[in-house]
Structures are given as structure tokens and as C-alpha cells.
Scaffold this active site. Structure first.
Site, PDB file in Angstrom:
ATOM      1  CG  HIS A 164      -1.613   0.864   1.081  1.00  0.00           C
ATOM      2  ND1 HIS A 164      -1.435   2.422   2.442  1.00  0.00           N
ATOM      3  CD2 HIS A 164      -3.029   1.433   0.489  1.00  0.00           C
ATOM      4  CE1 HIS A 164      -1.962   2.971   2.354  1.00  0.00           C
ATOM      5  NE2 HIS A 164      -3.124   3.055   1.149  1.00  0.00           N
TER       6      HIS A 164
ATOM      7  CB  CYS B 221      35.195   3.841 -22.687  1.00  0.00           C
ATOM      8  SG  CYS B 221      34.454   4.211 -21.319  1.00  0.00           S
TER       9      CYS B 221
END
Length: 751
Positions: free
Chosen positions: A420, A751
């Protein structure tokens, strides 16, 4: 089946009947009628109609009384709490009309006969005629009652469901969403109970609830009846399944399996009037997964069928019958948060720096928030909550929604991502960390903290007010490029958060990052525990791997899960996974690592990368890395994974590594497997034509290349001014490699 004016059977309902029986019951009818033929099992039942609700309201001027009480609340003469209580008492104090009660009792008799029982156990759930719409969930706004037996209990439960249309949270929610109270009716659904009290149950979503990533089914599971999962009183298992590969019969596209603590389970009650109760689970239940792999796949396929039928992401409740062993779907509603979120921009939050967290749990949302703690131990303290504080509690329930709206963030002891607290926080846009285990013991009122849910699926609570940066990325403003732009992702938990970025795949996923953050144990320590001389290290390893008979499987499963999450986030685009590239001092920092690593004076250019893979001291551990890659590509089916070898010093070493990989089941070229090599040593570039004969691509590692071209330790503070990747010698080496790679016809990246 026969039915009266106020009763409709599920098989006589479709999704078009929301105005008649509410979203929940209309959806059940739709599934019984349209999806049962596809093999989806939905327990039968019936629903009272909206007309039945209007009949109830017509008793003893009940409608006028309700309108008077609401008017007093709107004028400020009464509180929400007083108004809700008085309306509910008025409804419960007004007997159900005989005609309606008789039709409910008659339908229950027919349902019991169908089940072969004199009094079949049923679930009695509320279904408002304005609920479960694409932009409003109404989750938990009205009451449900489980394990109801006999006509007397059933009529009482129906009466209480009618009254629950005016719970405090339901009144508040309708006003927030702009629904007129007098236009919303309450339908009661009566459905044969699945005996999940003898087995397990849970909830599943057809997308990732935190990021909106659409290609997964996320399943939560716990022992016993499903209310504990929904209410957040139990920390459930979680399984993540990749939808695009579910139609491949020989694949098992389960990306992740996480064992929850599952400390309690809800079962049928034993005493008179006690319909359900929660009891402690056994140690065996806590350590076991609720669902088998075959059951995970079956539920996921059902979820996809349901999503396809409804044409939108869905929130689905399931249960497994402990007597028959069969799975069932007991409810389905539209997912209302991510499905309606804008996909035009991405907000990225990043802490500038962070100390060790004082709590961790399941992250809800993607935010960073700061403020003070206010701990609530029971509903009697809700009225004292100061707006703008962090709400800290054991768990929340639907009555807490008004105070949850005022919180800067929510932290609970219990619950998973479908509890909930998680559902409401998500819908309200409030960050939450649920299932921390002991927040109510660690956090004190007035304590200043920083809550971060921006670091993946795990949420963190840090001490103090930390600084952070927020960046809004407008996806429509990202330009197209001729060069293929790929992403660097090392954290599997963050991968789904970037699925909307227009990238061409993942150019670097560092295996050592996953090993450090998701495993934390040296692989040789798992293979040879007898060589560990430190009892405390042995104890810690045993605690982490207690659910695994084969300790090395802990390493393989968690590594495969991390790689699979990253690969799934960009599928079918390529995802380049670099095999481990720890230095010896970094390996030694892993749990148990000190027993297996030599001490080197210069680990940066020592026993690292490719040379480890075929060495006697690490070959067996490298086989585990290969096993994880093999599982991702072949068992799960994510064949977009490309392997990359770091720090490969000679073509001869490349041959040894490829042979070692093949012996471990990863043969270059078989089933389309590509193997790349890092170009980070001058030798990789000077002999690029020879490396190109052995590998399918290059990736330039400019940090290490600069270090070795210029002769500078990249970690040295004294030489930091001299370390420059833009040095002409470095750029010439890069240009040389690009030319050689193009001549060889293989790709090269940087990279």
C-alpha cells in the site's frame, strides 16, 4: 445461471459494465468471458449491481442523511473522520432490503453447488462504479473480506462493503479526483476463494512500476492469502521477467529472483467470527521462493495476455490454490501511474556526495529529498503529523492516505514495491523507501535525513541534509548523430531508468562493478571455503549465501541477474559486458579475497585482466563468470550480450583466453557470440591486425592507454597535471587503431 434484478454473474459481465458493477467486477467478468478460453483461470462469482446500491440508499431516507453529513463536513462543521464514521454507522444501522438479501443468498447457494460445497468459502470485495479507471486506481479505498462462509457471514460482509464506500480514505480520494459522491455506486463482488492460505499469492504488474520500462512483468509473492502483500505487512519475493522472450518455448527469460523475508502469512481463522489471521512462517518458508520458474513463466504469460486484451499496462492479483496446486487470477485493473506519465523528459537526481546509509530498502520513485523525521506508531498519532516531514512508520494502510499526501517522503519497516505505501507514494509522486526492516527503531523524531531513491531499485536513507543536483533531460532535444552513441551502465538497478534515452545500446557494462555491489564475495572464496582462515569472514559468507546449497551458484545467479537487467534494458541493441578487471588490491577487498590475492607493489600494471583468466589461481572463478554470461545468452535468451576482454597483453594471451572461454562453454562465433577486446595497451594498437584476427571488435580505453603511452600512474596526484588524454601521442595511437580496425572491417569504439 439464473439471476435476479440486483445480481449479475461474472460470465454475464464485460468491461463495458463498469457503470453497473464497478471496475473491479466488470474486469473479472471480462476475464471470465474473454480470457478463460486462452487458459487463464479466474474463479467464478457474482456481483451486486449499482441498482442494488440505489435500493439500499432508498431505505429510511439514507441518501438524504448522507448528503446532510457531507454538507456539514464541507461547511467546516464536522471533520472528515466524524463524517465518515457517522455515514458508515447510518448504512450499517439500516437493514439490507429483503429482496436484495434473498437474491444474494440464492446466488451464493448456486455458487456453492457449483463448487461442490454446502457453504463455499468466498472473497467479498467492494467495487465502486467509478473505480479502476486509467487515471484513478481507487486501490484500497473500500473494504474486502476473505474466507467468508455461509449466508449469514456473506450478508454481513456485503453490508460492510456497502458501508465502506464512505471510509475516510474513499471520501478523501473522490474529492481529490473530482468524483461527485452521489454519482458513485458500490457493487459487491462475491468470488470463490482460492485456497492460497495453504499456498501463496501476490501481485504483478506488466511494466516496471518505478521507471515505466514496458518490457517486463514484475511479480511479488508471499505465502498465504494476498492481503499481506497488498497491505505491506510482509516483505515478499520479487521476480522480474522479460516479456519479449516469453514466446520462445526453450528460453526462461527470468531476469531476477529476490527472496523476501516473508516473516508472516495470512491463513483462515480458527475461532468463531475469526475469518483470517496472520501467523509466523517457518524457517523453510522464509528461505524458499514461493514460485517455481515454471509458475513464474506461466503467470508472466497470463499477464501479457491480459495486457494485450485490455490494451494497456495492468495491475493484477494472483493466487495459487494449495489443494489443486493451480494458479488463478483473482483481480485485474489498469496501472495508473507510469501508464499516464509523460515520456518527453527525464529528471535525473544525483547526490553530490554521500556517507554510509543508515537504512536501505525498496526504492519507490526516482527522487532525492531532505528533511526531518516524524515517526508514527499508530493511527491515533496521524492528526499530529507536521506537513513536510518524512513519515516513518511500520506500515501504512488506506486510512493514512490524507497524511501521506503531506509527507516529504515515506519510510516503512515492512512492505515490497506493490504494498500500500508503495502504490500510494507512487501515485502521489512522493519518494519512499519501504521494507527497511527497522526504520522505526533507527530514526527518531526531528532527526535530519536525506532520502534517495535515485540510485536504482534499492533506496537509501542517509544521515543529515546532503546536497544534490537535479537535471532535466528533454528527450526531444537530443540530436541525431552519425556516430552510434551507446551508454555506460554499471549498476543493474539503474538500467531500466534510462530506457527512454535514444541510445544504440550499452558500450560498457563493467562486471567488477556488479561483483562489488551485488555479490561482494570473492568467487574463489565461494569455490574454496576451506581455504578461509578468518571465522568472521566465513560467518558473513554463510549468512549471505544461506539459501544456496552450492555457494558458487550465489555468484553465478546474482551476476547473471545483473547482466540480464542491463541487457534487457536495451534489447535487441548490443550490450558489451567487460569481464572482470579488478586489480589484486581491489580483489583483496572483497569478502574472503585476502586469502586468494598476492600483494603487488604496482597492481595497476600487475596481475589483472586477461592473464588471470587462464591462471591456476583464478581459472575456476573465471569459469563462473563465463557460466553467468552463458546463462544470460542461452537460458534467458538475451543474445545481444557481447563479451569484452580487458588488458590483453599479447596475441598469444588472447588465444589462451579464448581457449579457456571455450572450455567453459563460451565459444566465439557459436550461437552468434562476439568477443571484443579493450584497446588500452600500446601493444593492442601496434599489433591491431593480429588482435583483429582473434576478436570481433575493439573498444579504446583511453585512461589506461594514456597511462602507458606517457608513463604516468593515472592515480598519482603528483602527476595529475601531466595526465592528458588529448596528448598528441595518445591521439595518434587512437587514430592508428581506428585505421587498422577499419581495414580489418571490425568496429571500434571509445569510452
Amino acid at each position: 445461471m439464473t439471476q435476479g434484478r440486483y445480481i449479475r454473474w461474472f460470465n454475464d459481465l464485460t468491461i463495458e459494465d463498469v457503470a453497473v458493477v464497478g471496475g473491479k467486477n466488470a474486469s473479472l467478468g471480462e476475464m471470465v468471458g474473454a480470457l478463460a478460453s486462452q487458459g487463464i483461470r479466474v474463479p467464478n462469482g457474482f456481483a451486486t449491481t449499482a441498482e442494488a446500491w440505489w435500493l439500499v440508499l432508498g431505505q429510511d431516507s439514507l441518501k438524504d442523511r448522507i448528503n446532510e453529513l457531507l454538507a456539514e463536513m464541507h461547511s467546516g462543521k464536522a471533520t472528515l473522520s466524524d463524517t465518515g464514521w457517522q455515514i458508515r454507522q447510518s448504512i450499517l444501522g439500516t437493514p439490507l432490503p429483503d429482496e436484495l438479501a434473498n437474491q444474494i443468498a440464492d446466488a451464493y447457494e448456486v455458487l456453492s453447488a457449483e463448487a461442490g460445497s454446502e457453504n463455499v468459502a468466498v472473497a467479498v470485495r467492494s467495487s465502486a462504479t467509478a473505480e479502476d479507471l486509467p487515471d484513478a486506481s481507487f486501490a484500497g479505498q473500500q473494504e474486502s473480506f476473505l474466507a467468508i462462509l455461509g449466508k449469514a457471514q456473506l450478508l454481513d460482509a456485503c453490508h460492510r462493503c456497502f458501508a465502506s464506500l464512505y471510509t475516510d480514505r474513499a471520501i478523501s480520494y473522490r474529492e481529490q479526483k473530482g468524483f461527485a459522491h452521489e454519482k458513485v455506486a458500490l457493487s459487491v463482488g462475491v468470488q470463490i476463494m482460492v485456497r492460497s492460505d495453504l499456498s501463496g499469492s501476490g501481485v504483478m504488474f506488466t511494466l516496471d512500476t518505478e521507471t515505466g520500462f514496458p518490457d517486463v512483468v514484475v511479480i511479488n509473492a508471499a505465502w498465504g492469502l494476498g492481503e499481506n502483500v497488498v497491505q505491506g505487512t510482509v516483505d515478499p519475493d520479487e521476480y522480474v521477467v522479460f516479456k519479449p522472450l516469453l514466446d520462445q518455448p526453450r528460453k526462461k527469460p527470468i531476469l531476477d529472483r529476490k527472496r523476501g523475508r516473508k516473516e508472516i502469512k495470512m491463513v483462515y481463522g480458527t475461532g468463531a467470527g475469526s475469518k483470517t489471521r496472520s501467523i509466523q512462517t517457518t524457517r523453510t518458508e522464509r528461505q524458499a521462493l514461493v514460485l517455481t520458474d515454471d509458475e513464474i513463466i506461466e503467470l508472466s504469460r497470463w499477464a501479457c495476455q491480459i495486457e494485450t486484451h485490455y490494451g494497456r499496462p495492468m495491475d493484477i492479483e494472483w493466487a495459487r490454490d494449495g489443494e489443486s496446486g493451480l494458479l488463478h487470477i483473482v483481480q485485474a485493473r489498469p496501472e495508473t501511474v507510469q501508464a499516464t506519465a509523460s515520456g518527453t523528459s527525464v529528471l535525473a537526481y544525483k547526490l553530490d556526495s554521500a556517507p554510509e546509509p543508515i537504512l536501505t530498502g525498496v526504492a519507490v520513485g526516482r527522487h532525492v529529498a531532505t528533511g526531518e523525521v516524524y515517526r508514527i506508531e499508530g493511527p491515533e498519532q496521524i492528526a499530529d503529523f507536521p506537513p513536510g516531514h518524512f513519515l516513518v512508520t511500520s506500515m501504512t494502510d488506506p486510512d493514512w492516505v490524507p497524511v501521506m499526501k503531506q509527507a516529504a517522503g515515506i519510510i516503512t519497516d515492512h512492505g515490497g514495491r506493490t504494498c500500500h505505501a508503495a502504490i500510494v507514494s507512487r501515485e502521489l509522486g512522493i519518494p519512499a523507501v519501504v521494507g527497511t526492516g527497522n526504520a522505526t527503531h533507527v530514526l527518531e523524531n526531528g532527526m535530519q535525513i536525506t532520502l534517495s531513491t535515485a540510485e536504482g531499485n534499492q533506496g537509501f536513507v542517509y544521515p543529515g541534509i546532503l546536497s544534490f543536483t537535479t537535471t532535466e533531460i528533454n528527450l526531444s532535444e537530443i540530436p541525431e548523430t552519425r556516430t552510434r552513441i551507446m551508454m555506460n551502465i554499471g549498476a543493474p538497478d539503474e538500467a531500466f531508468g534510462w530506457w527512454r534515452l535514444p541510445a544504440d545500446g550499452v558500450g560498457l557494462a563493467r562486471m567488477e562493478f556488479m561483483i562489488t555491489n551485488h555479490i561482494g564475495i570473492h568467487p574463489m572464496a565461494l569455490l574454496h571455503p576451506d581455504r578461509i582462515n578468518n571465522p568472521e569472514v566465513t560467518r558473513q559468507i554463510s549468512a549471505r549465501t544461506r539459501s544456496y546449497t552450492d555457494k558458487s551458484e550465489y555468484f553465478v545467479e546474482r551476476l547473471a541477474s545483473g547482466i540480464a537487467r542491463i541487457a534487457a534494458s536495451r534489447y535487441p541493441d548490443p550490450v558489451i559486458v567487460r569481464m572482470s578487471d579488478f586489480k589484486t588490491n581491489e580483489y583483496a577487498d572483497l569478502l574472503g579475497g585476502a586469502e586468494f590475492e598476492p600483494v603487488e607493489s604496482n597492481p595497476m600494471i600487475g596481475f589483472r585482466g586477461a592473464c588471470r583468466y587462464y591462471s591456476d589461481g583464478y581459472r575456476d572463478a573465471f569459469a563462473l563468470e563465463c557460466k553467468a554470461i552463458k546463462r544470460v545468452r542461452e537460458s534467458i535468451g538475451l543474445d545481444n550480450v557481447i563479451v569484452m576482454i580487458p588488458f590483453c597483453r599479447t596475441p598469444g594471451e588472447a588465444d589462451k583466453v579464448l581457449e579457456t572461454m571455450a572450455n567453459a562453454g563460451l565459444e566465439r562465433g557459436r550461437d552468434g557470440l562476439k568477443v571484443y577486446v579493450m584497446a588500452e595497451l600500446p601493444v593492442n594498437i601496434l599489433l591491431a591486425d593480429q588482435f583483429a584476427q582473434r576478436f570481433d571488435g575493439f573498444s579504446i580505453g583511453s585512461n589506461d592507454l594514456t597511462q602507458l603511452v606517457l608513463g604516468i600512474d593515472r592515480d598519482s596526484d603528483l602527476l595529475a597535471d601531466l595526465f592528458d588524454e588529448r596528448n598528441e601521442a595518445v591521439k595518434d595511437m587512437i587514430q592508428m587503431l581506428i585505421n587498422k580496425a577499419r581495414s580489418a572491417g571490425i568496429p571500434v569504439g571509445i569510452c
